[in-house]
Design an enzyme around this catalytic site. Sequence first.
Site, short mmCIF file in Angstrom:
data_model
loop_
_atom_site.label_atom_id
_atom_site.label_comp_id
_atom_site.label_asym_id
_atom_site.label_seq_id
_atom_site.Cartn_x
_atom_site.Cartn_y
_atom_site.Cartn_z
N ASP A 205 0.65 -0.85 0.20
CA ASP A 205 -0.15 -0.24 -0.19
C ASP A 205 1.13 1.20 0.24
OD1 ASP A 205 -2.90 0.47 0.68
OD2 ASP A 205 -2.11 1.94 1.14
N ILE A 206 0.27 2.17 -0.20
CA ILE A 206 1.43 3.76 -0.81
C ILE A 206 1.56 4.67 0.79
CG2 ILE A 206 -0.96 4.93 -1.89
CD1 ILE A 206 1.81 5.45 -4.02
N ASN B 8 -12.63 -2.88 2.37
CA ASN B 8 -13.84 -1.95 2.19
C ASN B 8 -14.76 -2.15 1.14
OD1 ASN B 8 -12.85 -0.78 4.50
ND2 ASN B 8 -11.31 0.04 3.03
N GLU C 294 -12.28 3.66 -1.31
CA GLU C 294 -11.90 4.77 -2.19
C GLU C 294 -11.40 3.88 -3.79
OE1 GLU C 294 -8.35 6.35 -0.08
OE2 GLU C 294 -9.21 7.01 1.45
N VAL C 295 -10.65 2.90 -3.79
CA VAL C 295 -11.10 2.68 -5.23
C VAL C 295 -11.56 1.44 -5.49
CG1 VAL C 295 -8.73 1.71 -6.11
CG2 VAL C 295 -8.29 3.18 -5.01
N HIS D 51 -7.16 -5.88 2.16
CA HIS D 51 -5.99 -5.17 2.97
C HIS D 51 -5.29 -6.05 3.85
CE1 HIS D 51 -7.03 -0.65 2.52
NE2 HIS D 51 -8.18 -1.29 1.42
N HIS E 46 -9.85 -5.02 -3.42
CA HIS E 46 -9.47 -5.45 -2.28
C HIS E 46 -9.04 -5.85 -1.95
CE1 HIS E 46 -9.87 -1.35 -2.65
NE2 HIS E 46 -8.96 -1.34 -1.36
P1 AMP Z 1 -9.75 1.62 0.15
O1 AMP Z 1 -10.06 2.45 1.24
O2 AMP Z 1 -9.83 0.27 1.20
O3 AMP Z 1 -10.21 1.41 -1.32
O4 AMP Z 1 -8.50 1.38 0.06
C1 AMP Z 1 -7.71 1.64 -1.05
C2 AMP Z 1 -6.18 1.36 -0.57
O5 AMP Z 1 -5.38 1.81 -1.54
C3 AMP Z 1 -5.09 2.52 0.35
O6 AMP Z 1 -4.97 2.20 1.26
C4 AMP Z 1 -4.81 3.75 -0.46
O7 AMP Z 1 -3.90 3.83 0.61
C5 AMP Z 1 -4.19 2.64 -1.59
N1 AMP Z 1 -3.35 3.24 -3.00
C6 AMP Z 1 -4.06 4.39 -3.41
N2 AMP Z 1 -3.26 4.73 -4.83
C7 AMP Z 1 -2.73 3.58 -4.72
C8 AMP Z 1 -1.03 3.18 -5.20
N3 AMP Z 1 -0.54 3.33 -6.73
N4 AMP Z 1 -0.62 1.75 -4.90
C9 AMP Z 1 -0.43 1.15 -4.02
N5 AMP Z 1 -1.12 1.58 -2.89
C10 AMP Z 1 -2.05 2.59 -3.47
#
Ligand code: AMP
Length: 117
Positions: free
Chosen positions: A32-33, A90, A98-99, A105, A103
């Site tokens: 994770d970034i 999530n 967010e994405v 974690h 995924h």
């Molecule tokens: P979520 O809130 O479950 O959608 O988590 C999305 C996660 O993706 C967050 O923990 C971010 O820090 C992570 N994230 C976003 N962009 C990147 C990226 N380019 N590389 C790695 N992790 C990312």
Amino acid sequence: MYDPQNIFAKILREEIPCKKVYEDQFSLAFHDIHPQAPVHVLVIPKGDYMSLDDFSAFAPPADVAGFFKAVGTVARELGLVEGGYRILANHGVNGGQEVPHFHIHILGGKSLGRMVA
Ligand code: AMP
């Protein structure tokens, strides 16, 4: 509808880089970034699924099995089994997703306390 421009889709297409820790036919795992623990790795399926909701509803059973076996493999390869770890996924607004690419974690490397704050 699945958005093919989401950031994890771009990582799968190798349009943007990631710090890869594992890959097989079902999944890709990378750091994770913005890590929330000493170890914070994301495991994503290679198919176009927005969250656990459509992954569990529509992914072929072999893909579901392959993906979750990969999650366990990644945790083992990260050395997290003995000390313990947490997985979370999530979904949607209340979940804080967010994405919009499914995924999991994997968090570990310290005591994480009980559940969420
Ligand atoms: P979520 O809130 O479950 O959608 O988590 C999305 C996660 O993706 C967050 O923990 C971010 O820090 C992570 N994230 C976003 N962009 C990147 C990226 N380019 N590389 C790695 N992790 C990312």
